[in-house]
Scaffold this active site. Structure first.
Site, PDB file in Angstrom:
ATOM      1  N   ASP A  32     -18.110 -26.427 -15.155  1.00  0.00           N
ATOM      2  CA  ASP A  32     -18.716 -25.359 -15.746  1.00  0.00           C
ATOM      3  C   ASP A  32     -19.569 -25.716 -16.844  1.00  0.00           C
ATOM      4  OD1 ASP A  32     -16.228 -22.785 -15.596  1.00  0.00           O
ATOM      5  OD2 ASP A  32     -17.521 -23.543 -14.188  1.00  0.00           O
ATOM      6  N   ASP A  36     -23.616 -24.972 -17.284  1.00  0.00           N
ATOM      7  CA  ASP A  36     -24.131 -24.230 -18.427  1.00  0.00           C
ATOM      8  C   ASP A  36     -25.322 -25.124 -19.084  1.00  0.00           C
ATOM      9  OD1 ASP A  36     -21.170 -22.804 -19.653  1.00  0.00           O
ATOM     10  OD2 ASP A  36     -22.525 -22.248 -18.274  1.00  0.00           O
ATOM     11  N   SER A  81     -21.836  14.243 -22.789  1.00  0.00           N
ATOM     12  CA  SER A  81     -21.227  14.699 -21.668  1.00  0.00           C
ATOM     13  C   SER A  81     -22.173  16.131 -21.528  1.00  0.00           C
ATOM     14  CB  SER A  81     -19.811  15.049 -21.642  1.00  0.00           C
ATOM     15  OG  SER A  81     -19.419  15.714 -22.510  1.00  0.00           O
ATOM     16  N   GLU A 112     -31.894  19.390 -11.403  1.00  0.00           N
ATOM     17  CA  GLU A 112     -31.766  18.140 -10.611  1.00  0.00           C
ATOM     18  C   GLU A 112     -30.585  18.153  -9.881  1.00  0.00           C
ATOM     19  OE1 GLU A 112     -31.790  15.006 -13.505  1.00  0.00           O
ATOM     20  OE2 GLU A 112     -33.975  15.377 -14.075  1.00  0.00           O
ATOM     21  N   LYS A 114     -26.947  16.611  -9.311  1.00  0.00           N
ATOM     22  CA  LYS A 114     -26.018  16.016 -10.268  1.00  0.00           C
ATOM     23  C   LYS A 114     -25.313  14.879  -8.977  1.00  0.00           C
ATOM     24  CE  LYS A 114     -22.173  16.628 -13.454  1.00  0.00           C
ATOM     25  NZ  LYS A 114     -21.388  15.845 -12.912  1.00  0.00           N
ATOM     26  N   ASP A 116     -22.789  12.195  -8.145  1.00  0.00           N
ATOM     27  CA  ASP A 116     -21.420  12.021  -8.087  1.00  0.00           C
ATOM     28  C   ASP A 116     -21.233  10.401  -8.178  1.00  0.00           C
ATOM     29  OD1 ASP A 116     -18.961  12.320  -8.638  1.00  0.00           O
ATOM     30  OD2 ASP A 116     -18.346  12.920  -6.797  1.00  0.00           O
ATOM     31  N   ARG A 135     -20.980   4.130 -19.370  1.00  0.00           N
ATOM     32  CA  ARG A 135     -20.798   5.031 -20.593  1.00  0.00           C
ATOM     33  C   ARG A 135     -19.448   5.020 -21.490  1.00  0.00           C
ATOM     34  NH1 ARG A 135     -18.248  10.121 -20.760  1.00  0.00           N
ATOM     35  NH2 ARG A 135     -19.382  11.513 -22.182  1.00  0.00           N
ATOM     36  N   GLU A 170     -27.456   7.149 -13.016  1.00  0.00           N
ATOM     37  CA  GLU A 170     -26.141   7.049 -12.163  1.00  0.00           C
ATOM     38  C   GLU A 170     -26.148   6.027 -11.201  1.00  0.00           C
ATOM     39  OE1 GLU A 170     -24.389   9.651 -13.415  1.00  0.00           O
ATOM     40  OE2 GLU A 170     -22.778  10.119 -12.169  1.00  0.00           O
ATOM     41  N   TYR A 222     -32.304   9.175 -14.488  1.00  0.00           N
ATOM     42  CA  TYR A 222     -32.375  10.644 -14.656  1.00  0.00           C
ATOM     43  C   TYR A 222     -32.967  11.171 -16.143  1.00  0.00           C
ATOM     44  CZ  TYR A 222     -27.674  10.327 -15.893  1.00  0.00           C
ATOM     45  OH  TYR A 222     -26.059  10.198 -16.437  1.00  0.00           O
ATOM     46  N   LYS A 286     -32.126  21.289 -16.949  1.00  0.00           N
ATOM     47  CA  LYS A 286     -32.267  20.599 -18.221  1.00  0.00           C
ATOM     48  C   LYS A 286     -33.641  21.331 -18.816  1.00  0.00           C
ATOM     49  CE  LYS A 286     -30.923  16.134 -16.797  1.00  0.00           C
ATOM     50  NZ  LYS A 286     -31.371  14.668 -16.502  1.00  0.00           N
ATOM     51  N   LYS A 310     -21.620  23.229 -11.191  1.00  0.00           N
ATOM     52  CA  LYS A 310     -20.839  22.538 -10.304  1.00  0.00           C
ATOM     53  C   LYS A 310     -20.242  23.459  -9.151  1.00  0.00           C
ATOM     54  CE  LYS A 310     -18.161  19.826 -12.062  1.00  0.00           C
ATOM     55  NZ  LYS A 310     -18.082  18.110 -12.151  1.00  0.00           N
ATOM     56  N   CYS A 404      14.127   9.191  15.971  1.00  0.00           N
ATOM     57  CA  CYS A 404      12.596   8.707  15.667  1.00  0.00           C
ATOM     58  C   CYS A 404      11.675   9.011  16.814  1.00  0.00           C
ATOM     59  CB  CYS A 404      12.709   7.466  15.405  1.00  0.00           C
ATOM     60  SG  CYS A 404      11.128   6.551  15.220  1.00  0.00           S
ATOM     61  N   CYS A 407      11.334   5.422  18.507  1.00  0.00           N
ATOM     62  CA  CYS A 407      12.346   4.387  19.008  1.00  0.00           C
ATOM     63  C   CYS A 407      13.743   5.208  19.460  1.00  0.00           C
ATOM     64  CB  CYS A 407      12.625   3.379  18.191  1.00  0.00           C
ATOM     65  SG  CYS A 407      13.430   4.059  16.624  1.00  0.00           S
ATOM     66  N   CYS A 422      13.500   6.648   9.705  1.00  0.00           N
ATOM     67  CA  CYS A 422      14.168   6.098  10.981  1.00  0.00           C
ATOM     68  C   CYS A 422      15.021   4.810  10.645  1.00  0.00           C
ATOM     69  CB  CYS A 422      12.899   5.615  11.941  1.00  0.00           C
ATOM     70  SG  CYS A 422      13.438   4.463  13.016  1.00  0.00           S
ATOM     71  N   CYS A 428      12.470  -0.305  16.203  1.00  0.00           N
ATOM     72  CA  CYS A 428      11.474   0.641  16.117  1.00  0.00           C
ATOM     73  C   CYS A 428      10.240   0.221  16.362  1.00  0.00           C
ATOM     74  CB  CYS A 428      11.636   1.586  15.069  1.00  0.00           C
ATOM     75  SG  CYS A 428      10.342   3.093  14.987  1.00  0.00           S
TER      76      CYS A 428
HETATM   77  S1  IVH Z   1     -28.106  14.121 -17.737  1.00  0.00           S
HETATM   78  C1  IVH Z   1     -26.857  14.487 -22.321  1.00  0.00           C
HETATM   79  N1  IVH Z   1     -28.688  14.139 -15.095  1.00  0.00           N
HETATM   80  O1  IVH Z   1     -23.142  13.813 -14.688  1.00  0.00           O
HETATM   81  C2  IVH Z   1     -27.151  14.786 -20.512  1.00  0.00           C
HETATM   82  N2  IVH Z   1     -26.657  13.651 -15.548  1.00  0.00           N
HETATM   83  O2  IVH Z   1     -21.678  14.791 -18.043  1.00  0.00           O
HETATM   84  C3  IVH Z   1     -27.334  13.333 -19.781  1.00  0.00           C
HETATM   85  N3  IVH Z   1     -25.252  12.870 -13.759  1.00  0.00           N
HETATM   86  O3  IVH Z   1     -21.471  11.361 -16.352  1.00  0.00           O
HETATM   87  C4  IVH Z   1     -27.004  13.561 -18.542  1.00  0.00           C
HETATM   88  N4  IVH Z   1     -26.387  13.397 -12.213  1.00  0.00           N
HETATM   89  O4  IVH Z   1     -24.045  10.672 -15.575  1.00  0.00           O
HETATM   90  C5  IVH Z   1     -27.662  14.119 -15.802  1.00  0.00           C
HETATM   91  N5  IVH Z   1     -29.359  14.432 -12.510  1.00  0.00           N
HETATM   92  C6  IVH Z   1     -28.479  13.996 -13.636  1.00  0.00           C
HETATM   93  C7  IVH Z   1     -27.396  13.739 -13.428  1.00  0.00           C
HETATM   94  C8  IVH Z   1     -26.195  13.229 -14.499  1.00  0.00           C
HETATM   95  C9  IVH Z   1     -25.547  13.089 -12.457  1.00  0.00           C
HETATM   96  C10 IVH Z   1     -23.974  12.682 -14.605  1.00  0.00           C
HETATM   97  C11 IVH Z   1     -23.995  12.016 -15.794  1.00  0.00           C
HETATM   98  C12 IVH Z   1     -22.597  12.319 -16.442  1.00  0.00           C
HETATM   99  C13 IVH Z   1     -22.115  13.709 -15.750  1.00  0.00           C
HETATM  100  C14 IVH Z   1     -22.278  14.893 -16.992  1.00  0.00           C
END
Ligand code: IVH
Length: 667
Positions: A32, A36, A81, A112, A114, A116, A135, A170, A222, A286, A310, A404, A407, A422, A428
């Site tokens: 290593d 390096d 959040s 937009e 959201k 996941d 985050r 995301e 985003y 937003k 949501k 079972c 068996c 079983c 079995c």
């Molecule tokens: S805006 C302060 N836009 O949703 C606002 N968040 O709590 C900044 N997420 O984990 C976030 N899609 O990562 C924004 N189009 C989008 C998003 C988005 C997914 C997530 C974000 C956070 C959760 C919100």
């Protein structure tokens, strides 16, 4: 004398070569330290001659070697959040608040999807990708730069060079990649991952960027984080800038001037979203104008200029046609509902686990019932409830079979009445198949080529009815199976032979002993060293750190059951290694040395018992203590961690999840 350019070129080739030997072939040829040195040499040449620096240089792409732990990154501005809303009414309230605070100004909303996934911040200094951080708790996240550098949609270099640039967005995995990854996991004997979000989150925490790259994560930008040298006045402008800088931005972003139009747009995605190639759990609304955002400000936890909408978990109503019974490796019977096919969250659901007798009884689920099903985490179908009002009288209370289904041996109900088992043991075939699957899986005996289909055939053809039978298989027997050539048969045979040397820990993990998973198997092997010593241990002696009385009793019982004693005898005669090599010293395991490191464990852990994880800490030379102080090196925090977590954050102590701890010790 070679030119500097050629020198850089040659160094890059050499480093790529050693990276390949290290990561892909797992056969490094240099230390290593020497690696390096090469990397340092390259970096210093590139620093002196930035005109030759290219984004694909190994100095940029992948960290030279796996990192020892995750460094913490404090976000320049917290990653806040968003407040959630669940109905059109909630959205109207949000709109009213916004307009009131803005004194009646006109407002443009950007809407937009959201995504996941996992929130991420990417920092560029002078246009060069420098740090990618999760985050975390919003204030401080984990440095996962090494993995982000493997993403195709994370630019390593921007077309311009603002002094400080931060893209937020995301990380996600498409449904198709998730399915492909899971197929790969299953083929390699691993458990499939539960959903794309968790899988993406876990992948980011990998130490090996090569493995991370294979999983094909993606990134949607985003928002901008704090920036210097960038002029934008609105959200739409910042999305344009992100696009121009080479980031992927979701194509489904639209702006509106009225809340009614916003609501209509949100609702239009409620079903359509299931046709997207990735998962979404709502919409984000937003305020577009940054000056207005400033006026609106931030509450203690989230900005007033943004709200999430949501979607309700999608439910479906269907009929429960019948209940099948699956037999597990320890004989546990699991009821599984056959449903009339119902479309749910984009897929057709036909089956759902009913878990155990308690689940069926508490929810009063009967065969023929109308049931409400939901997709838990959008992936696994879940029976929410039955609808007794819809009964016609022909529904039947489900009776667990007395024998079972595989068996015909008698079925026993355990003390609490939750599980039926079983009693057929190795008679079995359903149980035997599960035992063999668990034995061959990667983290147990890792028998290459011995997949589910082959096990099925071997058991059905009565060639194998126990673990020890595997070691008596012949080439002709294997080659006689469906779709099995001589070459594949030989591979399976080689895989089986190679498993003989895995050692005691892996063998114990594969033996389907009640309560004994991979980590308990490890504890036992390290404590007792030899199978004989373990078999002779009394229940009291088995209660080492990490093993409580219930586990000890189960282990003791296993080793005092006649057919298990006979099995181990046979395995010994067949040449299996029944001892454990001493755990190598920290120096030998490549730096996993926790000497001098103080750990505190808090909260509810998912994988380990408290004593178990503390034993591991000690095994690697660390100290496990009860309270957090400035001398604490790491806090391992499980679910519902309370004051210790707060204190650790106050003191800037690094916080690890269980998975991160596993990585730290190289598991
Ligand atoms: S805006 C302060 N836009 O949703 C606002 N968040 O709590 C900044 N997420 O984990 C976030 N899609 O990562 C924004 N189009 C989008 C998003 C988005 C997914 C997530 C974000 C956070 C959760 C919100």
């Amino acid at each position: 004398m070679p030119t500097v350019e050629k020198q850089i070129h040659d160094l890059r080739k050499l480093i790529d070569h050693h990276n390949h030997l290290y990561y892909v072939d797992a056969k490094p040829e240099i230390s290593d330290r020497d690696f390096d040195r090469l990397l340092e040499e390259l970096k210093s040449l590139e620093a002196k001659h930035p005109e030759f620096l290219t984004p694909d240089s190994p100095s940029q792409r992948v960290g030279g070697k796996p990192i020892d732990g995750f460094a913490s990154v404090r976000h320049r501005e917290p990653m806040l959040s968003i407040d959630n809303s669940y109905s059109a009414e909630d959205l109207r309230d949000f709109d009213k608040r916004v307009r009131k605070l803005l004194g009646g100004e006109s407002v443009t909303y950007v809407v937009e999807l959201k995504i996941d996934g996992v929130a991420m911040s990417l920092t560029y200094l002078d246009g060069v990708f420098t740090v990618g951080a999760t985050r975390g708790d919003g204030e401080q996240g984990d440095d996962v730069t090494h993995n982000l550098k493997t993403f195709h949609d994370v630019p390593l270099k921007l077309p311009e060079s603002p002094a400080h640039f931060e893209a937020r967005g995301e990380i996600y995995m498409t449904r198709a990649d998730f399915a492909a990854n899971n197929r790969r996991r299953i083929a390699e004997g691993d458990e499939p991952a539960a959903n794309p979000r968790n899988f993406a989150a876990g992948s980011l925490k990998l130490f090996d960027p090569k493995e991370c790259r294979k999983r094909r994560l993606r990134f949607f930008a985003y928002a901008l984080g704090p920036c210097e040298g960038v002029e934008v006045k609105t959200h739409l402008e910042s999305l344009d800038l992100l696009r121009r800088f080479g980031f992927s931005v979701s194509p489904n972003i639209v702006s509106f001037d009225t809340i009614d139009a916003v609501i209509d747009y949100c609702n239009s995605w409620a079903t359509k979203r299931h046709d997207l190639p990735y998962e979404t759990d709502g919409m984000v609304i937003k305020v577009n104008d940054f000056a207005q955002r400033k006026k609106l400000g931030v509450t203690s936890k989230s900005p007033r200029w943004v709200v999430a909408y949501k979607f309700a978990a999608e439910q479906g109503i269907t009929k429960l046609v019948s209940i099948d019974i699956q037999v597990g490796k320890l004989g546990t019977l699991t009821p599984v509902a056959n449903l009339e096919p119902v479309k749910l969250a984009g897929t057709t659901v036909r089956r759902a686990s009913l878990h155990n007798a308690d689940f069926i009884e508490t929810k009063d689920i009967r065969v023929g019932d109308t049931v409400v099903v939901e997709k838990a985490g959008e992936i696994i179908p879940y029976v929410v409830r039955s609808e007794p009002e819809a009964r016609t009288g022909s529904e039947k209370i489900f009776q667990f079979p007395k024998t079972c289904p595989s068996c015909s041996s008698p079925v026993d109900r355990d003390k609490n009445g939750t599980f039926y088992r079983c009693t057929g043991g190795r008679k079995c075939t359903a149980q035997v198949k599960e035992v063999l699957r668990a034995y061959a899986r990667r983290s147990a005996m890792d028998i290459e080529g011995l997949g589910e289909k082959i096990i099925e055939q071997l058991v059905d053809a009565r060639l194998v009815s126990s673990i020890q039978d595997l070691y008596r298989l012949t080439l002709d027997q294997l080659a006689g199976l469906d779709r099995m050539g001589k070459k594949s048969a030989q591979n399976v045979l080689d895989g089986i032979a190679a498993s003989k040397d895995r050692g005691l820990a892996r063998l114990l993990a594969g033996l389907a002993i009640l309560h004994v998973g991979d980590s308990v198997a490890d504890l036992l092997a390290n404590e007792f060293g030899r199978m004989d010593a373990l078999m002779q241990a009394t229940e009291e002696r088995l209660q080492i750190q990490g093993i409580g009385p219930i586990m000890a009793q189960a282990i003791h019982e296993f080793f005092h059951t006649e057919h298990n004693i006979a099995m181990i005898d046979e395995l010994r005669n067949l040449g299996l290694k029944l001892t454990q090599d001493k755990r190598p010293s920290p120096a030998q395991v490549g730096g996993v040395d926790l000497t001098g490191k103080a750990f505190v464990v808090t909260g509810t852990l998912a994988k380990y018992q408290r004593e178990e994880i503390e034993a591991l800490i000690r095994q690697f030379g660390g100290k496990a203590s009860g309270s957090v102080s400035k001398n604490t090196s790491y806090l391992i925090a499980g679910d519902k961690a309370g004051s210790k977590l707060d204190k650790a954050k106050q003191l800037g102590v690094a916080v690890l999840t269980e998975d991160e701890f596993d990585k730290l010790i190289g598991r």
